[in-house]
Each structure stands twice: as C-alpha cells, then as structure tokens.
Design an enzyme around this catalytic site. Structure first.
Site, short mmCIF file in Angstrom:
data_model
loop_
_atom_site.label_atom_id
_atom_site.label_comp_id
_atom_site.label_asym_id
_atom_site.label_seq_id
_atom_site.Cartn_x
_atom_site.Cartn_y
_atom_site.Cartn_z
N ARG A 106 0.84 -1.20 0.00
CA ARG A 106 0.00 0.00 0.00
C ARG A 106 0.88 1.25 0.00
O ARG A 106 1.75 1.40 0.85
CB ARG A 106 -0.89 -0.02 1.24
CG ARG A 106 -1.82 1.18 1.33
CD ARG A 106 -2.95 0.96 2.29
NE ARG A 106 -2.53 0.96 3.68
CZ ARG A 106 -3.38 0.96 4.72
NH1 ARG A 106 -4.69 0.92 4.51
NH2 ARG A 106 -2.93 0.97 5.96
N GLY A 109 -2.98 4.14 -0.83
CA GLY A 109 -4.22 3.51 -0.42
C GLY A 109 -5.45 3.96 -1.20
O GLY A 109 -6.58 3.82 -0.74
N ASP A 111 -6.59 2.76 -4.04
CA ASP A 111 -7.21 1.71 -4.84
C ASP A 111 -8.72 1.74 -4.62
O ASP A 111 -9.20 1.66 -3.49
CB ASP A 111 -6.65 0.35 -4.44
CG ASP A 111 -7.00 -0.73 -5.44
OD1 ASP A 111 -6.10 -1.17 -6.17
OD2 ASP A 111 -8.19 -1.13 -5.51
N SER A 116 -5.19 -2.90 -2.03
CA SER A 116 -3.89 -2.73 -1.39
C SER A 116 -3.94 -3.00 0.11
O SER A 116 -2.90 -2.98 0.77
CB SER A 116 -3.37 -1.31 -1.64
OG SER A 116 -4.35 -0.35 -1.25
N GLY A 178 3.27 5.23 -5.68
CA GLY A 178 3.47 3.79 -5.89
C GLY A 178 2.41 3.16 -6.77
O GLY A 178 2.71 2.59 -7.83
N TYR A 472 -8.72 2.88 -12.48
CA TYR A 472 -10.11 3.02 -12.00
C TYR A 472 -10.61 1.63 -11.65
O TYR A 472 -11.57 1.13 -12.23
CB TYR A 472 -10.99 3.67 -13.07
CG TYR A 472 -10.67 5.12 -13.34
CD1 TYR A 472 -9.94 5.88 -12.43
CD2 TYR A 472 -11.11 5.75 -14.50
CE1 TYR A 472 -9.66 7.22 -12.68
CE2 TYR A 472 -10.83 7.08 -14.76
CZ TYR A 472 -10.10 7.80 -13.84
OH TYR A 472 -9.82 9.12 -14.09
C1 LIG Z 1 -9.69 10.77 -5.33
C2 LIG Z 1 -8.97 10.00 -6.38
C3 LIG Z 1 -8.52 10.65 -7.52
C4 LIG Z 1 -7.82 9.97 -8.52
N1 LIG Z 1 -7.40 10.65 -9.63
C5 LIG Z 1 -6.70 9.99 -10.58
C6 LIG Z 1 -6.21 10.65 -11.73
O1 LIG Z 1 -6.40 11.86 -11.89
N2 LIG Z 1 -5.53 9.93 -12.64
C7 LIG Z 1 -5.29 8.60 -12.49
O2 LIG Z 1 -4.62 7.99 -13.33
N3 LIG Z 1 -5.76 7.94 -11.41
C8 LIG Z 1 -6.45 8.60 -10.46
N4 LIG Z 1 -6.90 7.92 -9.37
C9 LIG Z 1 -6.67 6.49 -9.29
C10 LIG Z 1 -5.31 6.20 -8.70
O3 LIG Z 1 -4.30 6.51 -9.65
C11 LIG Z 1 -5.22 4.71 -8.35
O4 LIG Z 1 -6.17 4.41 -7.38
C12 LIG Z 1 -3.82 4.36 -7.86
O5 LIG Z 1 -3.66 2.96 -7.89
C13 LIG Z 1 -3.60 4.86 -6.47
O6 LIG Z 1 -2.28 4.69 -6.05
P1 LIG Z 1 -2.03 4.56 -4.47
O7 LIG Z 1 -0.60 4.29 -4.27
O8 LIG Z 1 -2.66 5.71 -3.78
O9 LIG Z 1 -2.93 3.30 -4.16
P2 LIG Z 1 -2.76 1.93 -3.38
O10 LIG Z 1 -4.14 1.58 -2.98
O11 LIG Z 1 -1.75 2.06 -2.31
O12 LIG Z 1 -2.22 0.95 -4.49
C14 LIG Z 1 -2.93 0.63 -5.67
C15 LIG Z 1 -2.41 -0.68 -6.26
O13 LIG Z 1 -1.00 -0.61 -6.48
C16 LIG Z 1 -0.30 -1.54 -5.63
N5 LIG Z 1 0.86 -0.83 -5.08
C17 LIG Z 1 0.85 0.26 -4.28
N6 LIG Z 1 2.09 0.65 -4.00
C18 LIG Z 1 2.92 -0.21 -4.62
C19 LIG Z 1 4.34 -0.31 -4.68
N7 LIG Z 1 5.13 0.54 -4.04
N8 LIG Z 1 4.88 -1.33 -5.40
C20 LIG Z 1 4.07 -2.21 -6.05
N9 LIG Z 1 2.72 -2.15 -6.03
C21 LIG Z 1 2.15 -1.16 -5.31
C22 LIG Z 1 -1.30 -1.93 -4.57
O14 LIG Z 1 -1.01 -3.18 -4.01
C23 LIG Z 1 -2.61 -1.88 -5.33
O15 LIG Z 1 -2.75 -3.04 -6.10
C24 LIG Z 1 -7.59 8.59 -8.36
C25 LIG Z 1 -8.04 7.94 -7.22
C26 LIG Z 1 -8.72 8.61 -6.23
C27 LIG Z 1 -9.21 7.88 -5.02
#
Ligand SMILES: Cc1cc2nc3c(=O)[nH]c(=O)nc-3n(C[C@H](O)[C@H](O)[C@H](O)COP(=O)(O)OP(=O)(O)OC[C@H]3O[C@@H](n4cnc5c(N)ncnc54)[C@H](O)[C@@H]3O)c2cc1C
Ligand SMILES: *[C@@H]1O[C@H](CO)[C@@H](O)[C@H](O)[C@H]1NC(C)=O
Ligand SMILES: *[C@@H]1O[C@H](CO)[C@@H](O)[C@H](O)[C@H]1NC(C)=O
Ligand SMILES: *[C@@H]1O[C@H](CO)[C@@H](O)[C@H](O)[C@H]1NC(C)=O
Ligand SMILES: *[C@@H]1O[C@H](CO)[C@@H](O)[C@H](O)[C@H]1NC(C)=O
Ligand SMILES: *[C@@H]1O[C@H](CO)[C@@H](O)[C@H](O)[C@H]1NC(C)=O
Ligand SMILES: *[C@@H]1O[C@H](CO)[C@@H](O)[C@H](O)[C@H]1NC(C)=O
Length: 530
Positions: A106, A109, A111, A116, A178, A472
C-alpha cells in the site's frame, strides 16, 4: 484428459481455500522479520499487530481511502509493516513468502476496491507511506520519487525547484506515487506529454527474492511491465525516476457549468467531435453531473467543462470560440495562474486556497464511493447521452457524475505496445462513472445502480473486449479470489486492461515471479507453461 485435469484443479483449489482459513503462525513471521540482518535499521517499531489495538486500527485507516472498506478483516490481516528502510521491504517479502503469508503493498491507499489493504487469505500490509523522499534535479529535468510520496508532495517539490517544470500525473493530491504510476497514471497534461508511465526513466524494485534492482539490473522486459502493468504483480516499487516536462510560468484554467436549459447536452454532444483534436496544450474535460435544480428538491443535469491550457487566456478563448463556439466561453471565465495553483482547482478547492493543503494526509476516509470506466471510439448519439443521464438520475446520491477525458495528441502518437497501457490511437475519450455517498445503508443501492448505468452505456463504448482503465479499479469486470489466480478469469479482466499486451505481461510474470507470490484479485498470472 483436459477435463479431468480441470476437475482435479477445481478440487485442489477448493481444498486450498478451505485450508486457508487457518492462519500461518504469526510468531514465525515476526521472528523472521526481527532476525533480518539490518542492525542500523531495526524493524521492531515498524511492525504493528492486532495486539497494538489502537495503533492497529488507526494505521489501517490512515491510508484507507474508501469508506466501504474501513473495517479490517481480523481473521486474515496478521500485521501491518510500516517500512522505513529498503531492508524492511526485503524482510517483509522474504519472511512472508517463507511463511506462506500473502502481502498487500500500500502506498497511497487510493485503490478504488481496496486491493492494497484487503485480502480474504492470511496477509500482511506492507505500508510504504514512510518512504516518501523526493529529489528534483532541475538541470537534468529529472526527479526520484519514492512510492509513499503523494502527488501533492511531488507537485510541491517540483514547483519549489522550478516555476517552469511539471509532471504529467493525476489530479488528486493524496494519490500515492506507488500505485498511481504502476497503473498508468494520467492527468490534464496527458494530451501534450502522455501518461505518467511515458515519463518514467528508471525505478528501484524489490523482487520476489528480496533483491533490490534498478532498470539495468532488472532488465528491459521487467522495466516495461512495471510501467502500467498494475501494482502488486511484479514486486515492490521503492522509487521511480521520472522525466519532468516544461510548462509556461503562467497557465490558464476555467471551470464552467452549462445546464440543460443552457443547452449543456448540445455542447457535450459537439465536444465529442472536437476535444481530441484540439491543440495538445489544451485539455478540456467534460463532466455531465446530477445537480440541484432551481426549485427545491428538483434534480437536473449540469455539464461541467474544465480546461487546462499551457498558454494565456486570450489565446484559449480564441481557440475555443473557433473550435467549440457552442460553449460560448468568455475571457472573464478564465483564470491565469501558476501550474501548482491549478492543481488546487482541479481538486475543486476554491481559488485562494493555500497550496500547503497539497501536503495534507487525511487520517481516515471521508466517503463511500464506486467508479467504473469505459473507452469511447465514436461519438455517442444524443439519445445515448440522454439514456446515460437518465441512468445517472436513478442513482439517488448527491454526488453522481461522469468524467469524459479527451484523448488525442501525444496519446495518439505513442504506440500501444510502448508500455502495458494499450488504450491509445483510436480513442476519442475515456469515461469515468462515479458516485459517492455518506451512509453505509446506501452502499448496496449505489453499487446496483452503477451496474445499471454501465449496462446502459454498453452500446456506445468499446467492445470485444470492453476496455477498462486499471487505475479506475472495478472488481465487477472480472476477478479472482484473493488466494488464487485462475488464468482463464485473469484473461477476462486482463484483456480489458491490457488488450494485446496481456500476453507479454504474463510472460514477464512467468520469468520473474513464476510461483505467483505477488498477487491480488486482478493481478497478472504467470503464462502457462507450454
Ligand atoms: C480521489 C482519487 C482521484 C484519482 N485521480 C486519478 C487521476 O487523476 N488519474 C489517475 O490515473 N488515477 C487517479 N486515481 C486512481 C489512482 O491513480 C489509483 O487508485 C492508484 O492505484 C492509487 O495509487 P495509491 O498508491 O494511492 O494506491 P494503493 O491503494 O496504495 O495501491 C494501488 C495498487 O498498487 C499496488 N501498489 C501500491 N504501491 C505499490 C508499490 N510501491 N509497489 C508495487 N505495487 C504497489 C497496490 O497493491 C494496489 O494493487 C484517483 C483515485 C482517487 C481515489
Ligand atoms: C506493538 O506491540 C509490540 C508488543 O507489545 C511492541 O513491541 C511494539 O513496539 C508495538 N508497536 C507499535 C507501533 O506500537
Ligand atoms: C544500477 O545498479 C547497478 C548495480 O548496483 C549499478 O552499477 C548501476 O550504476 C545502477 N544503474 C543506475 C542507472 O543507477
Ligand atoms: C457545477 O454544478 C455542480 C452541480 O450543481 C456544482 O457542484 C459545481 O460547483 C458547479 N461548478 C461551477 C464551476 O459552477
Ligand atoms: C443538493 O441538495 C441537497 C439537499 O437537498 C444537498 O444535500 C446537496 O449538497 C445539494 N448538492 C449540491 C451540489 O449543491
Ligand atoms: C497562487 O495562489 C496563491 C494563493 O491564492 C496566490 O497568493 C498566488 O498569487 C498565486 N500565484 C500564481 C502565480 O498564480
Ligand atoms: C441504516 O440502517 C440501519 C438498520 O436498518 C438503521 O438503524 C440506521 O438508522 C440507518 N442509518 C441511516 C443513516 O439511515
């Protein structure tokens, strides 16, 4: 013979999932972690188990973005490791693997389906939020960003270092580097500079054996796969090296609504023909949304138009008055400001909000939400738009919208096989369907109605397969149970996310993680041995 084999497999799978209810011993895992040779960076303070009652639930919640998933599954979540050093990542991977425990990585977070931090088999969360350093090098126009940094932190650091550099990524400041970059990543600079993954030049990754690799030591096939093949399939990303892009000191934005009465649907209809052909320096998003009418309790549709233009207001007005005169954009509706300031507007924060909010990290989720995505290759007829609007009306929440994100420009020029992200030339725009609610009782109805909206859209969007955007995350389009990966099922969701790139992703997976340690409900399975 094939049938007998699959029946046998089924029996085996069923017995595995029943056996999985018994947790592997936590003590062994913890002993293994603590004995990892890293004297200068002891891991002890970074392991949180259910014994630390308050810390456990607060750390679980800190990076849980969707309120649908606020209750940890105490039956399966064994520990949270809040890594502060690369050795903590290596220890977690090796010790989890040797003890038969799954890991969920994660970063931010965000996702959409909580993959995650949720699993129905015994697992640990490898939390990356402490690993958030960012170093910007202006002369080379490059930066290293660790996975636990947020986009808001990244944008701030870039802007502190230079007024004319930026990075093409998403519009929500709390998204983690990430997961975001692993899944493709796009934002309002996409038409000029492509996706985040089109601007990644190196990475540090901990592989399934606990080895720390960079681009040259991991090899080009694995480096290709991690740039859009989705997080959690190939290893743990520690950091990304990214290319920064040039922007003017002052850029222009606007956010306007056109209601039904103002002909909003006609503007939206016409938008489909022009938005992907506008100059690359202009990104014009359309957002049909459910809005309150003028009379109390009445609901109507407003179509929001959000623009980001790498230039000044006068030029923007003149471009749009030629290409989309129906929008009737006026000079006084445009705002000129720094790129960093525009990121606040894209988050719906009022003009004048201090940029320090970009560094906020909320301690718990604010709402329940559900999203789905589609790709559109030919304009949707007006009656189709009306059907979609009617289906949005049925979702009885205050927040219901579609985001129509225009493609074209750089997206058309980058080949579909350059990275795992395949949705390039031939797409007019991408739709994100979104609804949010604040009451757990509305969850079931909201999820059902979103499915109905998705069905209504079916005739107007891509088909065979119906393409979807991995970032998404939408569990409805195909998924495996937490502890298993059925290749046939993986080919269903995988072909929607990756089209023809799926095969190569599965081959890379077979080479680097043949036993499928890194997995989740929508991960890449190893290619079948021939
Ligand atoms: C409010 C909001 C706005 C958003 N806007 C956009 C946007 O403008 N453009 C866009 O493209 N997307 C957008 N998203 C989607 C976002 O890019 C994805 O949800 C993305 O996966 C989030 O990354 P995270 O690290 O926060 O998520 P996490 O929930 O931490 O991770 C997502 C996935 O990646 C894996 N992961 C996380 N970190 C790592 C790591 N270090 N190494 C390997 N795997 C890992 C996790 O296990 C999980 O499968 C948005 C989401 C939200 C909630
Ligand atoms: C969790 O509890 C263990 C055992 O009581 C303790 O050693 C550890 O420091 C605690 N960790 C945190 C983060 O509170
Ligand atoms: C990658 O790692 C190898 C081995 O540690 C090192 O020699 C090389 O310089 C690194 N490459 C880059 C680009 O940093
Ligand atoms: C457009 O309408 C929506 C829904 O009523 C509202 O939330 C939003 O603030 C409006 N935007 C502008 C720029 O007026
Ligand atoms: C619409 O009205 C409801 C109350 O009827 C209110 O809760 C909601 O915030 C309003 N939505 C917008 C976008 O103004
Ligand atoms: C950015 O926003 C801040 C806060 O509203 C404002 O003081 C500043 O002048 C803005 N700068 C630019 C260049 O837009
Ligand atoms: C949700 O439903 C429960 C059980 O029917 C009820 O007790 C509760 O008041 C409802 N909550 C809200 C906010 O309506």
């Amino acid at each position: 013979m094939k049938e007998t084999l699959s029946v046998l497999c089924l029996v085996l799978l069923v017995s595995v999932s029943e056996a999985a209810i018994t947790k592997p011993p936590l003590g062994e895992f913890l002993r293994c972690l603590r004995s990892w040779p890293s004297p200068e960076n002891p891991i002890t303070d970074d392991i949180i188990t259910a014994d630390n009652t308050t810390t456990f639930s607060s750390s679980y919640l800190s990076y849980t973005k969707n309120e649908r998933f606020t209750t940890p599954n105490y039956q399966t979540l064994m520990a949270i490791v809040t890594a502060k050093h690369v050795s903590h990542i290596q220890a977690t991977v090796v010790c989890a693997k040797s003890n038969g425990i799954q890991i969920r990585i994660r970063s931010g977070g965000h996702d959409y389906e909580g993959l995650s931090y949720i699993s129905s088999v015994p697992f640990v969360i490898l939390d990356m939020f402490n690993l958030r350093s960012i170093t910007v090098d202006v002369p080379s126009k490059e930066a290293w960003v660790q996975s636990g940094a947020t986009l808001g932190e990244l944008y701030t650091k870039i802007s502190d270092a230079s007024e004319t550099l930026a990075f093409p990524a998403g519009v929500c400041s709390t998204v983690g580097a990430g997961g975001h970059i692993s899944g493709g990543g796009y934002g309002n600079l996409m038409r000029k500079y492509g996706l985040t993954v089109d601007n990644v030049v190196d990475a540090l990754l901990v592989d399934v054996n606990g080895k720390l690799l960079n681009r040259s030591t991991m090899g080009e096939d694995l480096f290709w796969a991690i740039r859009g093949g989705g997080g959690g399939s190939f290893g743990v990303i520690l950091s990304w090296k990214i290319n920064l892009v040039e922007i003017p000191k002052i850029v222009t934005v606007f956010k306007v609504n056109r209601t039904l009465e103002q002909g909003g649907i006609d503007v939206l209809y016409k938008w489909q023909f022009v938005s992907s052909k506008l100059p690359e320096s202009l990104f014009l998003r359309a957002m049909p949304q459910v809005a309150n009418g003028t009379r109390g309790g009445e609901r109507t549709i407003a179509v929001g138009f959000y623009a980001q233009f790498l230039g000044r207001a006068d030029e923007l007005v003149s471009i749009l008055n030629q290409a989309l005169p129906e929008l009737g954009i006026k000079r006084q509706e445009c705002l000129e400001m720094s790129w960093l300031n525009t990121t606040l507007l894209w988050e719906d924060l009022p003009v004048g909000t201090p940029t320090s909010v970009l560094l906020d990290r909320p301690a718990k989720p604010e709402k329940f939400f559900k999203s789905k995505s589609d790709y559109v290759k030919k304009p949707i007829p007006k009656e189709g738009i009306e059907k979609l609007c009617n289906a949005m009306f049925k979702i009885n929440n205050n927040i219901v919208y579609m985001q129509w994100n225009p493609y074209g420009g750089a997206m058309d020029k980058i080949p579909a096989s350059a990275t795992p992200f395949p949705h390039r030339l031939g797409n007019l725009f991408k739709i994100q369907y979104y609804t949010a609610w604040f009451d757990a009782n509305a969850t079931k109805g909201s999820l059902d109605m979103m499915k109905e909206l998705y069905e209504v859209a079916e005739p107007y969007v891509s088909s065979n397969p119906r393409e979807a955007f991995l970032n998404y995350r939408d569990i409805d389009i195909g998924s495996n149970p937490s502890g298993q990966t059925n290749v046939d099922e993986a080919e269903i969701y995988g072909s929607k996310f990756f089209l023809g790139n799926l095969k190569r992703l599965m081959e890379v997976k077979a080479k680097y993680d043949p036993d499928n340690f890194f997995k989740n409900e929508q991960s890449i399975p190893p290619a079948r041995v021939k």
